[in-house]
Write a protein that holds these residues in place. Sequence first.
Motif, PDB file in Angstrom:
ATOM      1  N   THR A 102      35.228  32.633  41.950  1.00  0.00           N
ATOM      2  CA  THR A 102      35.444  31.376  42.653  1.00  0.00           C
ATOM      3  C   THR A 102      36.812  31.322  43.320  1.00  0.00           C
ATOM      4  O   THR A 102      37.811  31.750  42.725  1.00  0.00           O
ATOM      5  CB  THR A 102      35.297  30.176  41.699  1.00  0.00           C
ATOM      6  OG1 THR A 102      35.659  28.975  42.373  1.00  0.00           O
ATOM      7  CG2 THR A 102      36.189  30.341  40.480  1.00  0.00           C
ATOM      8  N   SER A 126      42.588  36.335  35.554  1.00  0.00           N
ATOM      9  CA  SER A 126      42.228  36.906  36.855  1.00  0.00           C
ATOM     10  C   SER A 126      43.432  37.556  37.514  1.00  0.00           C
ATOM     11  O   SER A 126      43.288  38.464  38.334  1.00  0.00           O
ATOM     12  CB  SER A 126      41.679  35.811  37.783  1.00  0.00           C
ATOM     13  OG  SER A 126      40.497  35.249  37.253  1.00  0.00           O
ATOM     14  N   ARG A 186      42.486  31.469  35.712  1.00  0.00           N
ATOM     15  CA  ARG A 186      43.444  31.908  36.730  1.00  0.00           C
ATOM     16  C   ARG A 186      44.407  32.969  36.177  1.00  0.00           C
ATOM     17  O   ARG A 186      44.737  33.927  36.867  1.00  0.00           O
ATOM     18  CB  ARG A 186      44.241  30.720  37.258  1.00  0.00           C
ATOM     19  CG  ARG A 186      45.105  31.082  38.461  1.00  0.00           C
ATOM     20  CD  ARG A 186      45.832  29.903  39.044  1.00  0.00           C
ATOM     21  NE  ARG A 186      46.507  30.263  40.279  1.00  0.00           N
ATOM     22  CZ  ARG A 186      47.309  29.454  40.949  1.00  0.00           C
ATOM     23  NH1 ARG A 186      47.528  28.226  40.500  1.00  0.00           N
ATOM     24  NH2 ARG A 186      47.892  29.851  42.058  1.00  0.00           N
ATOM     25  N   CYS A 238      38.798  33.943  39.078  1.00  0.00           N
ATOM     26  CA  CYS A 238      39.385  33.172  40.163  1.00  0.00           C
ATOM     27  C   CYS A 238      39.855  34.143  41.246  1.00  0.00           C
ATOM     28  O   CYS A 238      40.638  35.061  40.979  1.00  0.00           O
ATOM     29  CB  CYS A 238      40.561  32.347  39.634  1.00  0.00           C
ATOM     30  SG  CYS A 238      41.370  31.337  40.874  1.00  0.00           S
ATOM     31  N   PHE A 263      40.286  29.659  44.462  1.00  0.00           N
ATOM     32  CA  PHE A 263      41.119  28.697  43.749  1.00  0.00           C
ATOM     33  C   PHE A 263      41.469  27.557  44.703  1.00  0.00           C
ATOM     34  O   PHE A 263      42.333  27.683  45.565  1.00  0.00           O
ATOM     35  CB  PHE A 263      42.396  29.358  43.229  1.00  0.00           C
ATOM     36  CG  PHE A 263      43.192  28.471  42.311  1.00  0.00           C
ATOM     37  CD1 PHE A 263      42.829  28.333  40.986  1.00  0.00           C
ATOM     38  CD2 PHE A 263      44.291  27.760  42.780  1.00  0.00           C
ATOM     39  CE1 PHE A 263      43.548  27.517  40.128  1.00  0.00           C
ATOM     40  CE2 PHE A 263      45.008  26.944  41.930  1.00  0.00           C
ATOM     41  CZ  PHE A 263      44.646  26.815  40.601  1.00  0.00           C
ATOM     42  N   SER A 264      40.754  26.463  44.574  1.00  0.00           N
ATOM     43  CA  SER A 264      41.013  25.285  45.395  1.00  0.00           C
ATOM     44  C   SER A 264      40.872  24.048  44.523  1.00  0.00           C
ATOM     45  O   SER A 264      40.237  24.077  43.467  1.00  0.00           O
ATOM     46  CB  SER A 264      40.031  25.208  46.568  1.00  0.00           C
ATOM     47  OG  SER A 264      38.717  24.951  46.108  1.00  0.00           O
ATOM     48  N   ARG A 291      38.097  23.535  41.567  1.00  0.00           N
ATOM     49  CA  ARG A 291      38.634  23.399  40.216  1.00  0.00           C
ATOM     50  C   ARG A 291      38.168  22.100  39.554  1.00  0.00           C
ATOM     51  O   ARG A 291      37.818  22.081  38.373  1.00  0.00           O
ATOM     52  CB  ARG A 291      40.159  23.460  40.247  1.00  0.00           C
ATOM     53  CG  ARG A 291      40.793  23.555  38.868  1.00  0.00           C
ATOM     54  CD  ARG A 291      42.289  23.799  38.938  1.00  0.00           C
ATOM     55  NE  ARG A 291      43.008  22.617  39.412  1.00  0.00           N
ATOM     56  CZ  ARG A 291      43.569  22.526  40.614  1.00  0.00           C
ATOM     57  NH1 ARG A 291      43.475  23.535  41.458  1.00  0.00           N
ATOM     58  NH2 ARG A 291      44.226  21.444  40.971  1.00  0.00           N
ATOM     59  N   LEU A 308      42.059  35.298  44.003  1.00  0.00           N
ATOM     60  CA  LEU A 308      43.427  35.020  44.430  1.00  0.00           C
ATOM     61  C   LEU A 308      43.836  35.897  45.607  1.00  0.00           C
ATOM     62  O   LEU A 308      45.018  36.075  45.875  1.00  0.00           O
ATOM     63  CB  LEU A 308      44.392  35.240  43.253  1.00  0.00           C
ATOM     64  CG  LEU A 308      44.125  34.365  42.015  1.00  0.00           C
ATOM     65  CD1 LEU A 308      44.984  34.803  40.850  1.00  0.00           C
ATOM     66  CD2 LEU A 308      44.367  32.899  42.331  1.00  0.00           C
TER      67      LEU A 308
END
Length: 253
Positions: free
Chosen positions: A117, A183, A180, A140, A119-120, A124, A142
């Motif tokens: 996914t 990741s 996060r 996540c 990261f926003s 989130r 990045l």
Amino acid sequence: MTDSPNKECPLLHDTAFVDLMKRRIFNVLLIANPYDAFMLEDDGRVDEKIYDEYVKLGLRYPPRFFQVASEEEAEEELEKTSFDLIICMPGTDSNDVFDIARGIKQDNPSIPVVVLTPFSHGIRKSMEHMDFSIFDYVFCWLGNTDLLLSIIKLIEDKMNLEKDVAAGVQMILLVEDSIRFYSSILPNLYRFVLQQSLEFSTEALNAQLETLRMRGRPKIVLARNYEEAWELYERHKDNVLGVISDCRFPRNG
């Protein structure tokens, strides 16, 4: 970590390299809309990037990536090809991919399914109330393509853990509940271990020992809660090379 990943386990001297890392990921199905697939590839095709990373790290058998944008396309590919891993990437403006991933996992329970996914803030917030227990892992994105290599190696390590540890391979246990954070740390951890294993393999006396040292590198295992971490540690404590943790899990009692 309690020791260097260069340390060779004596039990591996009596192990044939063909008995290690028997299960591999060869075909990966990537489900993402065209925009997110473009952002994922950035400056090149995903499979070409992964191939380059495999070559740099002296790894063999790089996987092939098949990219689809809808559930219908995913079902068509699943009928034609045997996949070892499915990566679903939900768009920044829609959570449809989560539903697609759940449907695919329910129909193909033996295939590892990973959610990658972006990261926003919106994603989130929506994830706070979602149940991800059906998925094998959630990561996540990045912007680091090395994460894809880490996901592949993490799944392979999990698939080969029991037999390889029984043969004497050591294990590094990463204990972390922040999506996060793990990741971010996994790509660095894998790069370090794989590079150290590559350098260590060049000291081997012959090609067979060189392959044995590469395949006998420490397995990296991710535990996302205290119970999972303790169970893994108790089962494989004689082969634990090190434990990495930056979280405080609540313990019962």
